[in-house]
Design a protein around this motif. Sequence first.
Motif, short mmCIF file in Angstrom:
data_model
loop_
_atom_site.label_atom_id
_atom_site.label_comp_id
_atom_site.label_asym_id
_atom_site.label_seq_id
_atom_site.Cartn_x
_atom_site.Cartn_y
_atom_site.Cartn_z
N ILE A 53 4.87 -33.62 -0.09
CA ILE A 53 6.16 -34.14 -0.55
C ILE A 53 7.28 -33.71 0.39
CG2 ILE A 53 7.88 -33.99 -2.41
CD1 ILE A 53 5.59 -34.07 -4.39
N GLU A 65 7.21 -36.01 3.26
CA GLU A 65 7.78 -37.32 2.96
C GLU A 65 9.30 -37.27 2.97
OE1 GLU A 65 6.25 -39.51 -0.35
OE2 GLU A 65 4.25 -38.64 -0.13
N LEU A 87 14.64 -37.59 -6.27
CA LEU A 87 13.47 -38.41 -6.54
C LEU A 87 12.18 -37.65 -6.23
CD1 LEU A 87 14.57 -41.91 -5.17
CD2 LEU A 87 14.21 -41.26 -7.57
N ASN A 88 12.15 -37.00 -5.09
CA ASN A 88 10.94 -36.31 -4.68
C ASN A 88 10.73 -34.99 -5.41
OD1 ASN A 88 9.52 -37.81 -2.30
ND2 ASN A 88 11.71 -37.98 -1.87
N SER A 89 11.78 -34.32 -5.79
CA SER A 89 11.62 -33.08 -6.55
C SER A 89 11.06 -33.39 -7.94
CB SER A 89 12.95 -32.33 -6.67
OG SER A 89 13.90 -33.06 -7.43
N ALA A 90 11.42 -34.55 -8.49
CA ALA A 90 10.86 -34.95 -9.78
C ALA A 90 9.36 -35.17 -9.65
CB ALA A 90 11.56 -36.22 -10.28
N ARG A 91 8.94 -35.75 -8.53
CA ARG A 91 7.51 -35.94 -8.29
C ARG A 91 6.78 -34.60 -8.17
NH1 ARG A 91 6.90 -38.53 -3.00
NH2 ARG A 91 4.68 -38.39 -3.53
N LEU A 92 7.41 -33.67 -7.46
CA LEU A 92 6.80 -32.36 -7.29
C LEU A 92 6.69 -31.64 -8.63
CD1 LEU A 92 5.67 -30.11 -5.54
CD2 LEU A 92 8.01 -29.37 -5.06
N HIS A 93 7.72 -31.77 -9.43
CA HIS A 93 7.72 -31.11 -10.74
C HIS A 93 6.54 -31.61 -11.58
CE1 HIS A 93 9.13 -29.83 -14.75
NE2 HIS A 93 9.69 -28.85 -14.07
N GLY A 94 6.21 -32.89 -11.43
CA GLY A 94 5.08 -33.45 -12.15
C GLY A 94 3.75 -32.87 -11.71
N LEU A 95 3.68 -32.43 -10.47
CA LEU A 95 2.44 -31.85 -9.94
C LEU A 95 2.28 -30.38 -10.30
CD1 LEU A 95 2.48 -33.39 -6.34
CD2 LEU A 95 1.08 -34.13 -8.29
#
Length: 259
Positions: A101, A104, A250-258
């Motif tokens: 991430i 990206e 946007l990308n920190s939200a994705r990381l938080h999901g992981l």
Amino acid sequence: MNSEQSGKEAGASADKSGIQVIARAAAVLRALKDHPQGLSLGELAKLLGLARSTVQRIVEALDRENLVIAASPTRGVRLGPALLALAAATRFEVAEIARPILQEISLECGETVDLSILDGDKLVFVEQIVGVHRLRAESAIGVSFPLHSTAPGKAMLALMTDEERANLKPKLKLTRITRHTVSSWPVLMAELDKARETGLSHDLEENSMGISAVATALRVSTGEMIAISIPVPTQRFDGMRKQLEKTLMLNSARLHGLL
């Protein structure tokens, strides 16, 4: 002075001396990290501002533990193989998960992206994706920074509970690092209130002149606090700020999901 007082003073002096030795040994290792071909004792002494005899004693101790080895018959010492095992043991799982991430984010904006973790009253960089620009912001992995003068540090402070921040506050010194550094608690708290609302914090040349940054922090399942930050030369920052903020959120939200 009684014997008990003398013993306490001697113990305190020994503790201080031991801490100084550790600090100097760490300085030797950091200097060798920057000079992979090796340095002579004289070069180390000059670089660190220490007596050659002091450097020799430290190097001899490090050599016995294979933390340094001879670079060549004529080139002094370099980092040793024992550090490989230590490095392998310090792999941060969160950094490994976050790396794609971070890559990206860097690809989208072309800038350096850092991942840091909270370490007591400071933060430490544990991963970095270097930007593509010739003029870019870049710090070494493993380097620590204050919380109050950096975007990731302020993001972490904003994410803390009131109790966590109150417990940490006595340890924090709001040292003025540049003329822009926030050095008063009322001003800092106002910034943290805003950061809690937006999820973003900023460093506008507060830790280093010529460098600005935006960051966001999150807490992983283990309770550990991390932050993603994008440091940018100030001359580019203003024009990119909104894009950087959007990309980061946007990308920190994705990381938080992981995590």
